[in-house]
Design a protein around this motif. Structure first.
Motif, PDB file in Angstrom:
ATOM      1  N   LEU A 123      55.777  43.598  13.495  1.00 53.81           N
ATOM      2  CA  LEU A 123      55.918  43.571  12.034  1.00 53.81           C
ATOM      3  C   LEU A 123      54.979  44.576  11.381  1.00 53.81           C
ATOM      4  CD1 LEU A 123      57.250  42.233   9.590  1.00 53.81           C
ATOM      5  CD2 LEU A 123      55.422  40.522   9.611  1.00 53.81           C
ATOM      6  N   LEU A 124      53.768  44.682  11.894  1.00 53.77           N
ATOM      7  CA  LEU A 124      52.805  45.634  11.342  1.00 53.77           C
ATOM      8  C   LEU A 124      53.305  47.067  11.535  1.00 53.77           C
ATOM      9  CD1 LEU A 124      50.056  45.700   9.947  1.00 53.77           C
ATOM     10  CD2 LEU A 124      48.993  45.875  12.199  1.00 53.77           C
ATOM     11  N   GLY A 125      53.855  47.370  12.712  1.00 55.37           N
ATOM     12  CA  GLY A 125      54.409  48.700  12.955  1.00 55.37           C
ATOM     13  C   GLY A 125      55.572  49.009  12.039  1.00 55.37           C
ATOM     14  N   TRP A 226      60.921  42.469   0.220  1.00 60.38           N
ATOM     15  CA  TRP A 226      59.675  41.772  -0.110  1.00 60.38           C
ATOM     16  C   TRP A 226      59.732  40.295   0.223  1.00 60.38           C
ATOM     17  CZ3 TRP A 226      55.590  44.542  -0.551  1.00 60.38           C
ATOM     18  CH2 TRP A 226      55.666  45.852  -1.048  1.00 60.38           C
ATOM     19  N   THR A 227      60.859  39.642  -0.039  1.00 63.07           N
ATOM     20  CA  THR A 227      60.955  38.204   0.238  1.00 63.07           C
ATOM     21  C   THR A 227      60.788  37.926   1.727  1.00 63.07           C
ATOM     22  OG1 THR A 227      62.479  37.977  -1.631  1.00 63.07           O
ATOM     23  CG2 THR A 227      62.374  36.144  -0.077  1.00 63.07           C
ATOM     24  N   ASN A 228      61.541  38.635   2.542  1.00 61.22           N
ATOM     25  CA  ASN A 228      61.495  38.373   3.993  1.00 61.22           C
ATOM     26  C   ASN A 228      60.233  38.941   4.631  1.00 61.22           C
ATOM     27  OD1 ASN A 228      64.175  37.021   4.467  1.00 61.22           O
ATOM     28  ND2 ASN A 228      64.861  38.894   3.465  1.00 61.22           N
ATOM     29  N   ARG A 229      59.654  39.974   4.017  1.00 59.81           N
ATOM     30  CA  ARG A 229      58.381  40.501   4.517  1.00 59.81           C
ATOM     31  C   ARG A 229      57.317  39.412   4.464  1.00 59.81           C
ATOM     32  NH1 ARG A 229      54.247  42.137   1.284  1.00 59.81           N
ATOM     33  NH2 ARG A 229      52.588  43.407   2.217  1.00 59.81           N
ATOM     34  N   TYR A 230      57.242  38.696   3.348  1.00 57.06           N
ATOM     35  CA  TYR A 230      56.232  37.632   3.226  1.00 57.06           C
ATOM     36  C   TYR A 230      56.532  36.481   4.176  1.00 57.06           C
ATOM     37  CZ  TYR A 230      54.221  39.919  -0.862  1.00 57.06           C
ATOM     38  OH  TYR A 230      53.597  40.813  -1.698  1.00 57.06           O
ATOM     39  N   LEU A 231      57.802  36.118   4.327  1.00 54.11           N
ATOM     40  CA  LEU A 231      58.164  35.042   5.259  1.00 54.11           C
ATOM     41  C   LEU A 231      57.781  35.420   6.693  1.00 54.11           C
ATOM     42  CD1 LEU A 231      61.676  33.967   3.900  1.00 54.11           C
ATOM     43  CD2 LEU A 231      59.552  32.656   3.780  1.00 54.11           C
ATOM     44  N   LEU A 232      58.100  36.647   7.090  1.00 55.42           N
ATOM     45  CA  LEU A 232      57.769  37.101   8.441  1.00 55.42           C
ATOM     46  C   LEU A 232      56.258  37.165   8.644  1.00 55.42           C
ATOM     47  CD1 LEU A 232      60.432  39.916   8.911  1.00 55.42           C
ATOM     48  CD2 LEU A 232      60.241  37.842  10.280  1.00 55.42           C
ATOM     49  N   ALA A 233      55.540  37.627   7.623  1.00 58.07           N
ATOM     50  CA  ALA A 233      54.081  37.713   7.742  1.00 58.07           C
ATOM     51  C   ALA A 233      53.464  36.327   7.901  1.00 58.07           C
ATOM     52  CB  ALA A 233      53.501  38.424   6.520  1.00 58.07           C
ATOM     53  N   PHE A 245      45.642  41.140   9.183  1.00 55.04           N
ATOM     54  CA  PHE A 245      46.990  41.717   9.102  1.00 55.04           C
ATOM     55  C   PHE A 245      47.211  42.383   7.751  1.00 55.04           C
ATOM     56  CE2 PHE A 245      51.374  41.313   7.667  1.00 55.04           C
ATOM     57  CZ  PHE A 245      52.080  41.902   8.706  1.00 55.04           C
ATOM     58  N   PHE A 246      46.955  41.648   6.672  1.00 55.52           N
ATOM     59  CA  PHE A 246      47.199  42.199   5.347  1.00 55.52           C
ATOM     60  C   PHE A 246      46.224  43.325   5.014  1.00 55.52           C
ATOM     61  CE2 PHE A 246      49.492  38.143   4.476  1.00 55.52           C
ATOM     62  CZ  PHE A 246      50.675  38.705   4.055  1.00 55.52           C
ATOM     63  N   GLY A 247      45.014  43.273   5.589  1.00 59.80           N
ATOM     64  CA  GLY A 247      44.072  44.366   5.385  1.00 59.80           C
ATOM     65  C   GLY A 247      44.579  45.663   5.988  1.00 59.80           C
ATOM     66  N   LEU A 248      45.060  45.593   7.248  1.00 60.46           N
ATOM     67  CA  LEU A 248      45.613  46.792   7.884  1.00 60.46           C
ATOM     68  C   LEU A 248      46.850  47.287   7.140  1.00 60.46           C
ATOM     69  CD1 LEU A 248      45.397  46.092  11.732  1.00 60.46           C
ATOM     70  CD2 LEU A 248      44.140  47.803  10.424  1.00 60.46           C
ATOM     71  N   GLU A 249      47.708  46.357   6.755  1.00 62.43           N
ATOM     72  CA  GLU A 249      48.934  46.740   6.060  1.00 62.43           C
ATOM     73  C   GLU A 249      48.619  47.388   4.708  1.00 62.43           C
ATOM     74  OE1 GLU A 249      52.987  44.309   5.480  1.00 62.43           O
ATOM     75  OE2 GLU A 249      51.419  43.813   4.043  1.00 62.43           O
TER      76      GLU A 249
END
Length: 360
Positions: A123-125, A226-233, A245-249
């Motif tokens: 997900l990060l990639g 954006w919706t599914n990005r937050y769900l996946l995160a 995770f959110f810091g790197l992103e």
């Protein structure tokens, strides 16, 4: 079904690794403590589960993290019974990985090595790749409209249609999750953004109808993204590594938002008016080249995302009209942020082309 968790409460004895059982992934119980801290060892202060365990012939191999009271994080291993994973067959006495490299001992939180799940890395990639596309969506699509219509009102119309699409697909997404995998919907959002740009660049005359449709499709892409990005995160990270995770992103998104506009602006200005490979490149063709590059990045991002093994979130009610008072305050702040965001994605392209006259 089984899940590792860690209730961080003094009443439960400490920061230990626990195991819970569920028949349906909705109702959890039969909680058992699997591993505790060990005084005087490398995992004396806290222990926590890492990525999902690996099935071997001798048992479930779980790589976990442990820390001392000085907050030095190392990795260890647990071997759990195949039929009853609450039973520990063996546990590493010494860490199997510890912070010894310079970059592991220094930084925002030094003396740390940590284990992250495969899905989190995928997900990060994916998100780092798409960070290269977002500035094009937010700045250069508006600039293209401004250049071809010379009307700030048309840019605003496109953005308004875009935000309508975001709201609509954010609601529809909740229903679609009952029938589609969350990563599929996320991929649709990524690809739709590229398709919307390609479609708009193919239109020779941009009118109200064309801009409204293109804006709505781009908004649909953003809503799914954006919706599914937050769900996946949320599903791919844990409390221990979510800030990481959110810091790197956020770092990747911030760097991309600086570098990509500079690079794309220079590319458009540099290509326009040139004669390459027997082709006269005008300003619109320069935009189309940038758009096809962005489309290629969205395809690569979806390919990276396909390497993950994502599960849909548990289905719950997702439409609410009455909230906790604190949530109303948060919505008020979100509304103010939305006003700023609307200005930031609309005004720059208008101002640059009005005051400067060219993208470079």
């Amino acid at each position: 079904y089984y899940a590792f968790h860690r209730p961080s409460s003094p009443e439960l004895g400490g920061n230990y690794i626990w195991l819970a059982e569920s028949p349906d992934r909705k109702h959890w119980g039969n909680h058992k403590c699997v591993a505790t801290t060990r005084e005087g060892k490398w995992d004396s202060a806290r222990v926590g589960a890492g990525a999902p365990p690996i099935r071997t012939e001798r048992g479930w191999l779980e790589i976990y993290h442990g820390a001392t009271h000085d907050h030095r994080y190392c990795l260890g291993a647990l071997l759990l019974d195949l039929n009853d994973p609450s039973k520990v067959i063996s546990r590493s006495e010494e860490p199997i990985m510890e912070p010894i490299a310079d970059y592991e001992q220094t930084g925002f939180f030094g003396n740390v090595v940590f284990t992250n799940g495969h899905n989190m890395q995928v997900l990060l990639g994916t998100n780092m790749l798409y960070a290269l596309v977002l500035p094009i969506v937010e700045i250069f699509v508006g600039a293209y409209i401004m250049r071809n219509t010379n009307s700030p009102a048309y840019v605003a119309l496109y953005q308004l249609a875009m935000y309508v699409g975001i709201v609509c697909t954010s609601v529809v997404n909740g229903f679609l999750l009952k029938h589609f995998k969350v990563n599929i919907l996320y991929c649709i959002g990524i690809l739709l953004s590229g398709i919307s740009m390609v479609g708009m660049m193919a239109i020779h005359s941009l009118g109200i109808t064309e801009l409204s449709v293109a804006g709505f499709v781009m908004g649909a892409a953003s809503g799914f993204f954006w919706t599914n990005r937050y769900l996946l995160a949320l599903n791919s990270t844990k409390d221990d590594n979510r800030n990481y995770f959110f810091g790197l992103e956020s770092f990747a998104f911030t760097i991309a938002s600086i570098i990509v506009p500079l690079g794309v602006g220079a590319l458009i200005a540099g290509l326009s008016g040139r004669h390459l490979l027997g082709i006269d490149i005008d300003i619109n063709l320069s935009y189309r080249i940038v758009t096809f590059l962005a489309m290629g990045i969205t395809v690569i991002a979806c390919f990276v995302l396909s390497r993950g093994n994502f599960e849909n979130p548990t289905q719950k009610t997702f439409l609410y009209f009455r909230f906790h008072p604190l949530w109303y305050k948060l919505l008020s702040w979100a509304a103010l942020k939305g006003l700023v965001q609307g200005f930031l994605v609309t005004a720059p392209a208008i101002l640059v082309l009005k005051l400067v006259g060219e993208e470079g």
